[in-house]
Write a protein that holds these residues in place. Structure first.
Motif, short mmCIF file in Angstrom:
data_model
loop_
_atom_site.label_atom_id
_atom_site.label_comp_id
_atom_site.label_asym_id
_atom_site.label_seq_id
_atom_site.Cartn_x
_atom_site.Cartn_y
_atom_site.Cartn_z
N TYR A 20 59.08 -70.66 -59.30
CA TYR A 20 59.85 -69.56 -58.76
C TYR A 20 61.31 -69.94 -58.57
N TYR A 62 64.95 -67.62 -58.88
CA TYR A 62 65.99 -67.44 -57.86
C TYR A 62 67.31 -68.08 -58.27
N ILE A 91 60.80 -60.42 -60.72
CA ILE A 91 59.96 -61.62 -60.73
C ILE A 91 58.51 -61.24 -60.98
N ILE A 109 51.82 -63.36 -57.99
CA ILE A 109 52.06 -62.55 -56.80
C ILE A 109 50.93 -61.52 -56.72
N GLU A 128 53.08 -60.57 -50.31
CA GLU A 128 53.82 -61.50 -51.15
C GLU A 128 54.97 -60.80 -51.87
N ALA A 155 58.93 -61.93 -51.51
CA ALA A 155 59.87 -62.13 -52.61
C ALA A 155 61.13 -61.29 -52.43
N GLU A 209 63.50 -62.64 -49.91
CA GLU A 209 64.23 -63.81 -50.41
C GLU A 209 65.32 -63.43 -51.40
N ALA A 263 64.80 -61.12 -54.24
CA ALA A 263 64.37 -60.60 -55.54
C ALA A 263 64.81 -59.16 -55.71
N VAL A 291 59.74 -56.81 -58.08
CA VAL A 291 58.55 -57.65 -58.23
C VAL A 291 57.56 -56.92 -59.12
N PHE A 318 57.45 -68.02 -50.76
CA PHE A 318 58.77 -68.38 -51.26
C PHE A 318 59.62 -69.10 -50.20
#
Length: 375
Positions: A195, A199, A212, A216, A221, A225, A228, A230, A233, A354
């Motif tokens: 991962y 990022y 991403i 997942i 989850e 992501a 963080e 993303a 997803v 993550f």
């Protein structure tokens, strides 16, 4: 045509061969109004060489929007023709497959993930696709292929494709692909997830959008992501194997929409209407009840009556000719409390999936060097 406006692709369902067909996408849309749906990968040649039956491969109900058509291939002329033919079906995006590791595709077919080894061609292909459509275009790829798996090589691919074409959206499956004959299933399991590569792309390509993908399996989850950083997803098999538990939470937990109070009984009532309207449409009794009901078989995962429901379904497939009769014969296995309960609380997942990723980022990509190389 008037441009449609949808919520952004914070959550999308991955294109999966023989899984994300019209039947599954109909079910998925009944459960979630806002998840972005992808078709199965269609080879450009499949589209181009149809004999007057494009609807079989490209048609879908308007309710499936937002929907993305994924195409594959390695012939620029056929990619252009396939894209042009698809325009009449008004997909919301065209995605180019550079991630499939199947030997039929990446091996003998020489496309899919093997194209990551030729970013110049992918840039040309994306330019051709974009020139023949008026909707956004994107690429789905892995983080590498065999021993071409360094972060800089991934950046080289992203940089060149985005420099040579209008591509501004990449879906990154955060595993490399191994082309030494292992199965597609093993290619989803054996190469480790990285991962941190994803990022790092957010850091090094701030003008591009990245989704991403890989490993997942729950909305918990997905939200981890997104927190963080993303942009979006993509979830694959969890959205198929646990549709109620996964898709049932997308609109509320991901998009912040109010609960609709949807129940599985209501979903099946609407799916019955759809199913009975398409049975036998392609002639020779295809699709049949088994094919139309296939996406439903995981709808009661882990619920009371699930095992009996599946056994009754296997029996009903032998003689039922309508979805109405199929449901009359099988749903007696499921308690009313299950059929009539709205989606429950968000199931658990790895909230810290993550947590340490920022500390693992590789050194920044030196774009200036690449500008000199590709000048």
């Amino acid at each position: 045509m008037v441009a449609r406006r949808y919520l952004p692709p914070l959550f999308s369902v991955a294109p999966m061969m023989e899984w994300t067909d019209n039947h599954y996408r109909t079910l998925a849309r009944l459960i979630s109004k806002h998840a972005w749906l992808y078709t199965e990968m269609l080879a450009a040649e499949t589209i181009v060489y149809q004999k007057g039956n494009l609807d079989r491969f490209l048609a879908y109900s308007p309710e499936q929007h937002p929907i993305v058509l994924q195409i594959g291939g390695n012939n620029l002329e056929n990619l252009a023709k396939a894209t042009e033919l698809a325009n009449a079906y008004h997909y919301d995006e065209i995605n180019f497959n550079c991630g499939c590791p199947s030997p039929k595709v990446a091996g003998h077919g020489c496309f899919g993930v093997r194209l990551m080894l030729d970013p110049k061609f992918v840039g040309e292909a994306m330019s051709v696709i974009a020139a023949n459509t008026n909707v956004p275009v994107s690429v789905k790829c892995r983080i590498g292929v065999d021993d071409h798996d360094s972060y800089n090589e991934l950046c080289d691919f992203i940089y060149k494709v985005s420099s040579l074409s209008p591509t501004r959206h990449f879906i990154i499956h955060s595993r490399k692909a191994l082309l030494n004959g292992i199965s597609p299933a093993d290619n989803r399991r054996i190469p480790p997830l990285k991962y941190e590569y994803y990022y790092a792309l957010l850091r090094d390509f701030p003008d591009l959008k990245f989704t991403i993908n890989g490993g997942i399996n729950s909305v918990v989850e997905v939200n981890a992501a997104l927190r963080e950083g993303a942009h979006g997803v993509m979830v694959g098999r969890a959205a198929y194997n646990y549709p109620w538990q996964t898709l049932g939470h997308v609109d509320t937990a991901i998009y912040g929409q109010p609960s609709s109070g949807l129940t599985r009984r209501k979903i099946l009532e609407r799916y019955q209407e759809y199913g009975d309207s398409v049975l036998g449409r392609n002639g020779s009794n295809r699709p049949n009840v088994r094919e139309v009901a296939k996406p439903l078989l995981n709808l009661f995962y882990s619920e009371p009556g699930n095992s009996l429901w599946k056994r009754k379904a296997d029996s009903a497939f032998q003689h039922c000719t309508t979805m109405k009769s199929f449901f009359e014969e099988t749903l007696v296995a499921i308690p009313d409390s299950v059929l009539d309960s709205p989606i429950a609380g968000v199931p658990s997942g790895h909230e810290d999936l993550f947590a340490n990723v920022q500390g693992l980022l590789p050194p920044p990509y030196n774009v200036r060097e690449q500008e000199a190389v590709y000048a």
